[in-house]
Design a protein around this motif. Sequence first.
Motif, PDB file in Angstrom:
ATOM      1  N   PRO A  15     -80.028 112.146  81.262  1.00  0.00           N
ATOM      2  CA  PRO A  15     -78.786 112.738  81.873  1.00  0.00           C
ATOM      3  C   PRO A  15     -77.476 112.653  81.038  1.00  0.00           C
ATOM      4  O   PRO A  15     -76.512 113.598  81.337  1.00  0.00           O
ATOM      5  N   GLN A  44     -81.129 103.591  83.744  1.00  0.00           N
ATOM      6  CA  GLN A  44     -81.456 102.762  84.714  1.00  0.00           C
ATOM      7  C   GLN A  44     -82.014 103.721  85.984  1.00  0.00           C
ATOM      8  O   GLN A  44     -81.203 104.804  86.154  1.00  0.00           O
ATOM      9  N   PRO A  45     -82.423 103.273  87.049  1.00  0.00           N
ATOM     10  CA  PRO A  45     -82.582 104.089  88.146  1.00  0.00           C
ATOM     11  C   PRO A  45     -81.555 104.333  88.968  1.00  0.00           C
ATOM     12  O   PRO A  45     -80.823 103.650  88.877  1.00  0.00           O
ATOM     13  N   LYS A  46     -81.260 105.448  89.516  1.00  0.00           N
ATOM     14  CA  LYS A  46     -80.304 105.896  90.426  1.00  0.00           C
ATOM     15  C   LYS A  46     -80.427 104.901  91.956  1.00  0.00           C
ATOM     16  O   LYS A  46     -81.493 104.704  91.958  1.00  0.00           O
ATOM     17  N   ALA A  47     -79.402 104.760  92.598  1.00  0.00           N
ATOM     18  CA  ALA A  47     -79.347 104.161  93.748  1.00  0.00           C
ATOM     19  C   ALA A  47     -80.338 104.398  94.653  1.00  0.00           C
ATOM     20  O   ALA A  47     -80.455 105.756  94.855  1.00  0.00           O
ATOM     21  N   ASP A  49     -83.687 104.754  93.974  1.00  0.00           N
ATOM     22  CA  ASP A  49     -85.016 104.956  93.315  1.00  0.00           C
ATOM     23  C   ASP A  49     -85.614 103.577  92.601  1.00  0.00           C
ATOM     24  O   ASP A  49     -84.666 102.672  92.159  1.00  0.00           O
ATOM     25  N   SER A  55     -86.115 108.889  89.033  1.00  0.00           N
ATOM     26  CA  SER A  55     -84.769 109.330  88.802  1.00  0.00           C
ATOM     27  C   SER A  55     -84.738 110.579  87.880  1.00  0.00           C
ATOM     28  O   SER A  55     -83.849 111.297  88.155  1.00  0.00           O
ATOM     29  N   TYR A  56     -85.261 110.433  86.772  1.00  0.00           N
ATOM     30  CA  TYR A  56     -84.937 111.269  85.592  1.00  0.00           C
ATOM     31  C   TYR A  56     -86.258 111.998  85.171  1.00  0.00           C
ATOM     32  O   TYR A  56     -86.236 112.750  84.371  1.00  0.00           O
TER      33      TYR A  56
END
Length: 71
Positions: A15, A44-47, A49, A55-56
């Motif tokens: 991102p 790091q994972p999004k909140a 996930d 997340s990505y």
Amino acid sequence: MSNTAVQLQSIITCPHCGHQKEETMPTDACQYFYVCENCHQRLQPKAGDCCVYCSYGSVKCPPVQQGTCHC
């Protein structure tokens, strides 16, 4: 659980710089960290996930695909 085979390849997109790379996901765990090989940012994972692939990535992680993620 579905009858569809679990996909192990996912294209992860940074991102920060937009760099994309196809990676093989672990089958037995969620991956919490990933370092972009282009800009060296640690993802790091999004909140909400469980892992960086959720997340990505272009494909959710195997535990989520199988419905066995307990994160």
